[in-house]
Scaffold this motif. Sequence first.
Motif, PDB file in Angstrom:
ATOM      1  N   GLY A  76       9.419   0.335  -0.761  1.00 46.11           N
ATOM      2  CA  GLY A  76       8.066  -0.125  -0.494  1.00 46.11           C
ATOM      3  C   GLY A  76       7.347  -0.674  -1.703  1.00 46.11           C
ATOM      4  N   HIS A  83       5.238   1.778   4.154  1.00 44.20           N
ATOM      5  CA  HIS A  83       5.506   0.339   4.086  1.00 44.20           C
ATOM      6  C   HIS A  83       7.012   0.077   4.028  1.00 44.20           C
ATOM      7  CE1 HIS A  83       4.794  -3.839   3.098  1.00 44.20           C
ATOM      8  NE2 HIS A  83       5.344  -3.724   1.897  1.00 44.20           N
ATOM      9  N   PRO A  85       0.518  -3.290   1.375  1.00 45.62           N
ATOM     10  CA  PRO A  85      -0.532  -2.889   2.317  1.00 45.62           C
ATOM     11  C   PRO A  85      -1.907  -2.951   1.657  1.00 45.62           C
ATOM     12  CG  PRO A  85       1.313  -1.374   2.406  1.00 45.62           C
ATOM     13  CD  PRO A  85       1.568  -2.272   1.240  1.00 45.62           C
TER      14      PRO A  85
END
Length: 719
Positions: A28, A176, A225
Amino acid sequence: MAELAGPVALAMPLVVARVPTTPAAELGRLRASADGDTWPIRRSAFGQHAVAPRLGFGGRSGTGDSPVRDALGSLPPLLVERLLGALELTVPELDLTGVPDLTGLLGEPFTGGFGVVCMEGTSEAVNGAAMLDQIRPGAVPLVAALARRLATHPRVAALLVVQPGITGEQDVAAAHGAAWLALAVATAAAVLHRAGLQPWAVEPPAVLGVAIGTAVLLLREAPMPPGYAAALLARARADYLLPFGSSGSAPVSGHRFALLEGSGVPEVEFGGNGLVAVVPGGAVIRTGVETGHVRILLNVLEGPPPDVATGWEEIVEVSWRAAVGGASVVGPHEGEPHLRKVTPPWPGDYRLRVHARGRDDTDGSEHYELVVWEAPEAPEIVYARTDRLGHRLRGEPEPARPEPPETTYRWLRRSSLGEAATVTVVTGADAADVLRAFGADPARPESMRTIGEDLMRRQSIDPWVAVLDVGGAVLAVEYNGWQGSTVPVLTRVSAGGRAASMFWNVNAVTRLSFAEHGEVLLSVEPFADIEAPPQIAASLADLDFADHHRGKKMMGLVAVQRFTGHGITAEDLARIEAADIGFRIVPDLPTLYPSRPKPGDPIGFAIETLAGLSEPQLRDLAWWAAAEAARIAGLGDDPDIVASVAARALTPEAHLRARRSQLGDGEHRWAWLALHRATNPDPLAAVTDTLDAARYAVGPHAANLVADAQTRITRPDPP
């Protein structure tokens, strides 16, 4: 796409549930790492900079021809294995009912034969992905293309969103990474099982290899994000500890580098203090070098330094305001990773004390130290302003500053002796005398290059020396050697006059030695307050060995030159290397010392008993151990050893063989050392040290030897 999106969306939650947090977070963070939006406090659990081994399949290069495989190969092997272990049993559980037939999107299947070459220990996931790339051309890139398009489909896109309730940096990164990996796994399973492949080719490791590589590609493209930046900053602030220190080199362009929150070093004037100028978010430092790198030490403290450092030519302290925190050492481009975002990751007022040395020099000795601490804004303070550059920038007359004596040896830093060497200067002897004193044979010259290549091939540090008669003195140069710093060599080489040597190595170990008329006057690791005899004191005047900035090896060579009246120059070294003649050294046997306690002594249990034995009994034990070592090593009938044991002293022939045994290709090193140690003038040390060498000489028979020694010690023959 509509037919494919439904099964993929249904499969994704199961995959997400099975992905461990730590490897998911590593995936992520890929986009943040690519953008440089990371903090140095975060360390990868899997070795972030490790690279999986590349493979060659079917005559293809294995790099550059498959983005998915290249992306998979860029990950640390441990990370790939962790994901494979976590998801291998999940792939067969995925319900992919309704996935359409995708063979029409691919070319004709591969019908020829191919060979596979795998590096031992390579992951099944890496091998499987490469195999699929060969037997069904187009299948692997199709997975990546469809996953990229599916990410925009409403049913799938909703599953890629990190929920607002997730706030921790690792949790956000993991959510994520897991979501995008789940998309890649579900897509790979769907595509590869509907691409007309044999079941053996789409086993879970192969599917996961393609999926992980696809996930890497997608995660490098996808934005982080929305809440990640705030979560990352919060983590950095929570984890940052004081004091903090780092070191490295700062990139320089246009005579400047900076400590900045942003990037791009602005143009500034240095006419005020001649060293540092405050700018929004940090400060710019003026260097002597125009372009390149300068060495830097950075420390972030909880409060102001307790005192002002010495040994610096310019010291200026200024205030600056951080808007966010996390300033980096930068130049025309970003600096080294460990000098990025090094100041506290929170806003506020800070003090910066900049130390500079060597700005007037052109030999690469330019150094800086930056000290940062949180403090209210205060006026600028100048603690030192002595270099010529600073005076010019301030519009002041340049000072007449005498060069320190070691300046003459600055060339050494960029020479072949820069890392490790011993330089010995000898008077009252010719070159042949010096070679013999070193243990070399003047009649056996060799090419220095040949010696170096031989030692490199054998991974040996056998000693050798090159000499040069400079008129009134002989220079002896050892590349990465130290014989000229030993007492036996100094004693012999100074017999007809004086000798002095300076030794240094890559571990910053040094030794400065002086000898005259066969007597070693001083041999020390040079630090402050050397207690030197009168005939040496003048040679050490104004050489502050406590100031490591000045260069200990260079100051040592100054002392050598003062004591002998001769030094080594860059031209001398060039002459030595142009001649390309060196001489191998047969080293002296190790110095024998009186008895002293040693950890792990094989007969430590019997030391008190030994101490009660008479000297003849101790001598008998020592020579028994030496003779046993030779016998068990297969040397019991060697005439030189037989004669030495009978005489209880090494014969001249045995002494030379014992010395040669210490070389890298020497034979029976420990057996000869046992004989040498038996000659120790201290009878107790003769026993303990001989037994210590003897057990190595006999190898697998050591236990029996020690047991026999124990019996002889506890029940010695009567004196």
